[in-house]
Scaffold this motif. Structure first.
Motif, PDB file in Angstrom:
ATOM      1  N   UNK A  51       0.808  -1.205   0.000  1.00 43.06           N
ATOM      2  CA  UNK A  51       0.000   0.000   0.000  1.00 43.06           C
ATOM      3  C   UNK A  51       0.842   1.255   0.000  1.00 43.06           C
ATOM      4  N   UNK A  52       0.163   2.374  -0.009  1.00 36.80           N
ATOM      5  CA  UNK A  52       0.799   3.689  -0.082  1.00 36.80           C
ATOM      6  C   UNK A  52       0.479   4.467   1.170  1.00 36.80           C
ATOM      7  N   UNK A  53       1.506   5.029   1.783  1.00 33.04           N
ATOM      8  CA  UNK A  53       1.301   5.853   2.960  1.00 33.04           C
ATOM      9  C   UNK A  53       0.429   7.057   2.603  1.00 33.04           C
ATOM     10  N   UNK A  54      -0.666   7.239   3.337  1.00 32.91           N
ATOM     11  CA  UNK A  54      -1.622   8.302   3.025  1.00 32.91           C
ATOM     12  C   UNK A  54      -1.637   9.410   4.062  1.00 32.91           C
ATOM     13  N   UNK A  55      -1.696   9.070   5.339  1.00 35.00           N
ATOM     14  CA  UNK A  55      -1.783  10.099   6.364  1.00 35.00           C
ATOM     15  C   UNK A  55      -1.319   9.551   7.700  1.00 35.00           C
ATOM     16  N   UNK A  56      -1.058  10.481   8.593  1.00 39.29           N
ATOM     17  CA  UNK A  56      -0.595  10.152   9.941  1.00 39.29           C
ATOM     18  C   UNK A  56      -1.404  10.975  10.931  1.00 39.29           C
ATOM     19  N   UNK A  57      -1.896  10.305  11.982  1.00 42.70           N
ATOM     20  CA  UNK A  57      -2.626  10.987  13.044  1.00 42.70           C
ATOM     21  C   UNK A  57      -1.894  10.720  14.356  1.00 42.70           C
ATOM     22  N   UNK A  58      -1.001  11.629  14.765  1.00 38.34           N
ATOM     23  CA  UNK A  58      -0.246  11.415  15.996  1.00 38.34           C
ATOM     24  C   UNK A  58      -1.163  11.272  17.202  1.00 38.34           C
ATOM     25  N   UNK A  59      -0.675  10.549  18.210  1.00 34.97           N
ATOM     26  CA  UNK A  59      -1.455  10.337  19.430  1.00 34.97           C
ATOM     27  C   UNK A  59      -1.872  11.677  20.032  1.00 34.97           C
ATOM     28  N   UNK A  60      -3.161  11.826  20.286  1.00 36.37           N
ATOM     29  CA  UNK A  60      -3.683  13.097  20.798  1.00 36.37           C
ATOM     30  C   UNK A  60      -3.662  13.160  22.318  1.00 36.37           C
ATOM     31  N   UNK A  61      -3.587  12.005  22.982  1.00 37.98           N
ATOM     32  CA  UNK A  61      -3.525  11.952  24.449  1.00 37.98           C
ATOM     33  C   UNK A  61      -2.406  11.005  24.848  1.00 37.98           C
ATOM     34  N   UNK A  62      -1.908  11.100  26.070  1.00 38.10           N
ATOM     35  CA  UNK A  62      -0.776  10.265  26.480  1.00 38.10           C
ATOM     36  C   UNK A  62      -1.034   8.764  26.375  1.00 38.10           C
ATOM     37  N   UNK A  63      -2.296   8.324  26.527  1.00 35.35           N
ATOM     38  CA  UNK A  63      -2.586   6.886  26.496  1.00 35.35           C
ATOM     39  C   UNK A  63      -3.060   6.404  25.129  1.00 35.35           C
ATOM     40  N   UNK A  64      -3.053   7.273  24.109  1.00 33.51           N
ATOM     41  CA  UNK A  64      -3.545   6.909  22.777  1.00 33.51           C
ATOM     42  C   UNK A  64      -2.410   6.429  21.892  1.00 33.51           C
ATOM     43  N   UNK A  65      -2.746   5.623  20.896  1.00 31.75           N
ATOM     44  CA  UNK A  65      -1.781   5.186  19.899  1.00 31.75           C
ATOM     45  C   UNK A  65      -1.754   6.161  18.734  1.00 31.75           C
ATOM     46  N   UNK A  66      -0.703   6.100  17.961  1.00 28.57           N
ATOM     47  CA  UNK A  66      -0.599   6.878  16.720  1.00 28.57           C
ATOM     48  C   UNK A  66      -1.167   6.042  15.584  1.00 28.57           C
ATOM     49  N   UNK A  67      -1.960   6.689  14.742  1.00 28.99           N
ATOM     50  CA  UNK A  67      -2.587   5.981  13.616  1.00 28.99           C
ATOM     51  C   UNK A  67      -1.877   6.356  12.317  1.00 28.99           C
ATOM     52  N   UNK A  68      -1.425   5.345  11.610  1.00 24.88           N
ATOM     53  CA  UNK A  68      -0.743   5.529  10.334  1.00 24.88           C
ATOM     54  C   UNK A  68      -1.598   4.838   9.269  1.00 24.88           C
ATOM     55  N   UNK A  69      -2.036   5.609   8.278  1.00 24.11           N
ATOM     56  CA  UNK A  69      -3.057   5.156   7.334  1.00 24.11           C
ATOM     57  C   UNK A  69      -2.429   4.880   5.972  1.00 24.11           C
ATOM     58  N   UNK A  70      -2.853   3.755   5.362  1.00 20.98           N
ATOM     59  CA  UNK A  70      -2.333   3.332   4.061  1.00 20.98           C
ATOM     60  C   UNK A  70      -3.486   3.133   3.084  1.00 20.98           C
ATOM     61  N   UNK A  71      -3.268   3.557   1.839  1.00 28.54           N
ATOM     62  CA  UNK A  71      -4.208   3.286   0.753  1.00 28.54           C
ATOM     63  C   UNK A  71      -3.816   1.991   0.059  1.00 28.54           C
ATOM     64  N   UNK A  72      -4.829   1.184  -0.253  1.00 28.09           N
ATOM     65  CA  UNK A  72      -4.631  -0.023  -1.055  1.00 28.09           C
ATOM     66  C   UNK A  72      -5.697  -0.039  -2.141  1.00 28.09           C
TER      67      UNK A  72
END
Length: 498
Positions: free
Chosen positions: A104-125
């Motif tokens: 897939x292709x890297x599309x966007x990144x959503x850094x963790x918004x709170x200390x206990x949240x994960x970072x979301x890395x989004x891919x297009x397929x």
């Protein structure tokens, strides 16, 4: 005395004087009151549209609490195992996701918004269509917490409930159901309010029962009191849900978008082309900011510089970072805080030089701002848990109003031996013929205008009229009485059983 056959007539004494001819019935007086017409429209629309409204209320009630459901179902993906002392650079988190998801292709990144949240890395397929793969990364350990198929940032559970609410999982065909519900909801609310106000002021000559039912009443009158008084309490909220739901419906939403274009009231687009580069074929503002990866290699280390420039420009909190679509394109950073006060500003960043373009929510046209805020409130995001509770109350209240409406239909059924019917008879037809011509003309023109703006409302209204005409014609051919005639001994059109 003998009588000839010509002297005899059936059922009349030979010497009886002939009956005087009855004067022709006087034509009904035309009135300025649309109450008979509104009564019949409210009855038929309520009976036929209520099932659509009930499905929309139930599915909407489920969607309202999807943030809490997501926290339970996807706890492993959305939350870190343990909050650490120091998070790794976002570029390292993206690199970990890319290594774990080479396709897939890297599309966007959503850094963790709170200390206990994960970072979301989004891919297009390509095989996912408008869906995407989202990889969830622990910012402290760089471990992959999971991968989900998402849609505009929604988890699979939220997507499933969202599709149920919008189209019953039937695609474009299913969207007709939700547009029928949204198109008729405001009509039913305003019609019901008009009838209830008329009844309390003109018929009962009192207004104290507008907001509270008469608990001393019995039968259909008691049910009507609950149905109408609760409807008054819910009226503003239900009209709001109808209006905001129509803004992104299939046909009425398209007309709304056309109106925004004519008024130049759309939210501004943001071109991601860097200064001196060739014009971009796409601009920001679409799916995850509008950028769709092209497959070109992306320097993920640049995301740290992008975040620094965004912070210096005041773009903070939850952000959605869209990677460049190709050479000569900048990084699009969009605030994604949908609670009040919203933060929805966007910038285009050149990692080497800083911010090259900006679009602030405060600069959007007023209609675009109101539309955006309305959608967020409709989805339960704008005011947090308070918004969710209000929407839940509206959904439960609407379900109660629907149940009481059907109960009234049952209670109004004729029960006399010579007039039995399985359900209540509709109000008398032909109310439009009693209207004065100016009012009738205004009503017809207004109905045409609304039907053009809300095509599903116009089409279903024509369908109701066609069915009504066919049923009436069949009844006349078979010699059956036209429904809607009040039963003998009834008052105000109520059956004796009421």
């Amino acid at each position: 005395m003998s009588m000839t056959p010509s002297d005899v007539s059936i059922g009349v004494a030979p010497d009886a004087p002939p009956e005087p001819a009855r004067p022709p019935a006087a034509a009904p007086r035309r009135s300025w009151s649309p109450i008979p017409l509104i009564t019949r429209l409210h009855f038929y629309a309520g009976i036929l549209v209520a099932p659509f409204l009930a499905v929309a209320a139930l599915s909407g009630l489920a969607f309202v609490f999807t943030p809490q459901l997501d926290s339970l179902v996807y706890r492993n993906e959305l939350r870190v195992a343990q909050v650490g002392d120091q998070a790794n650079p976002v570029s390292a988190q993206v690199a970990a996701a890319v290594a774990a998801h080479p396709d897939g292709t890297l599309a966007s990144v959503l850094p963790a918004a709170t200390p206990d949240a994960t970072t979301r890395v989004v891919f297009n397929l390509p095989e996912l269509g408008d869906r995407q793969h989202t990889v969830y990364v622990d910012p402290y350990t760089l471990r992959i917490r999971g991968t989900l198929v998402t849609w505009f940032g929604e988890t699979p559970l939220m997507t499933w409930i969202d599709d149920l609410h919008r189209n019953l999982h039937l695609g474009a065909v299913g969207r007709v159901y939700s547009e029928v519900a949204a198109s008729w909801l405001w009509v039913l609310v305003l019609g019901g309010l008009t009838l209830w106000l008329h009844r309390q002021w003109t018929v009962r000559r009192r207004t104290r029962r507008l907001l509270l039912p008469d608990l001393t009443a019995r039968g259909v009158r008691r049910t009507r009191g609950w149905h109408a008084s609760l409807g008054v309490w819910l009226a503003i909220g239900l009209i709001f849900l109808s209006a905001t739901g129509l803004t992104w419906s299939r046909w009425a939403g398209a007309n709304f978008s056309t109106a925004l274009s004519a008024l130049q009231a759309h939210s501004p687009t943001l071109d991601t082309t860097l200064p001196g580069a060739p014009p971009s074929p796409t601009t920001g503002g679409g799916h995850h900011g509008g950028a769709v990866g092209t497959g070109d290699a992306v320097d993920v280390t640049a995301v740290d510089a992008v975040l620094r420039h965004a912070g210096a420009a005041g773009i903070t909190g939850p952000v959605d970072i869209t990677v460049p679509t190709g050479a000569g394109q900048g990084w699009l950073v969009a605030e994604d805080d949908r609670s009040w006060p919203v933060r929805l500003d966007r910038i285009v960043v050149d990692p080497a030089t800083g911010v090259v373009a900006r679009s602030d929510f405060a600069d959007w046209p007023l209609l675009s701002q109101l539309s955006k805020l309305g959608v967020q409130a409709h989805m339960g995001y704008l005011f947090g848990i308070v918004n969710q509770i209000l929407l839940a109350a509206l959904a439960v209240g609407l379900l109660c109003v629907i149940v009481w409406g059907y109960r009234m239909w049952w209670q109004r059924r004729p029960v006399r031996a010579d007039r039995r019917a399985p359900v209540g008879v509709p109000p008398a037809r032909g109310g439009w013929r009693l209207l004065r011509w100016p009012l009738l003309l205004v009503g017809v023109l207004s109905t045409i205008a609304v039907g053009v703006a809300l095509p599903v409302l116009g089409a279903t209204l024509l369908g109701f009229l066609a069915v009504d005409l066919v049923v009436t014609a069949v009844r006349r051919r078979t010699g059956r009485s036209t429904p809607g005639t009040p039963a003998a001994g009834s008052r105000e059109g109520e059956p004796v059983s009421g």
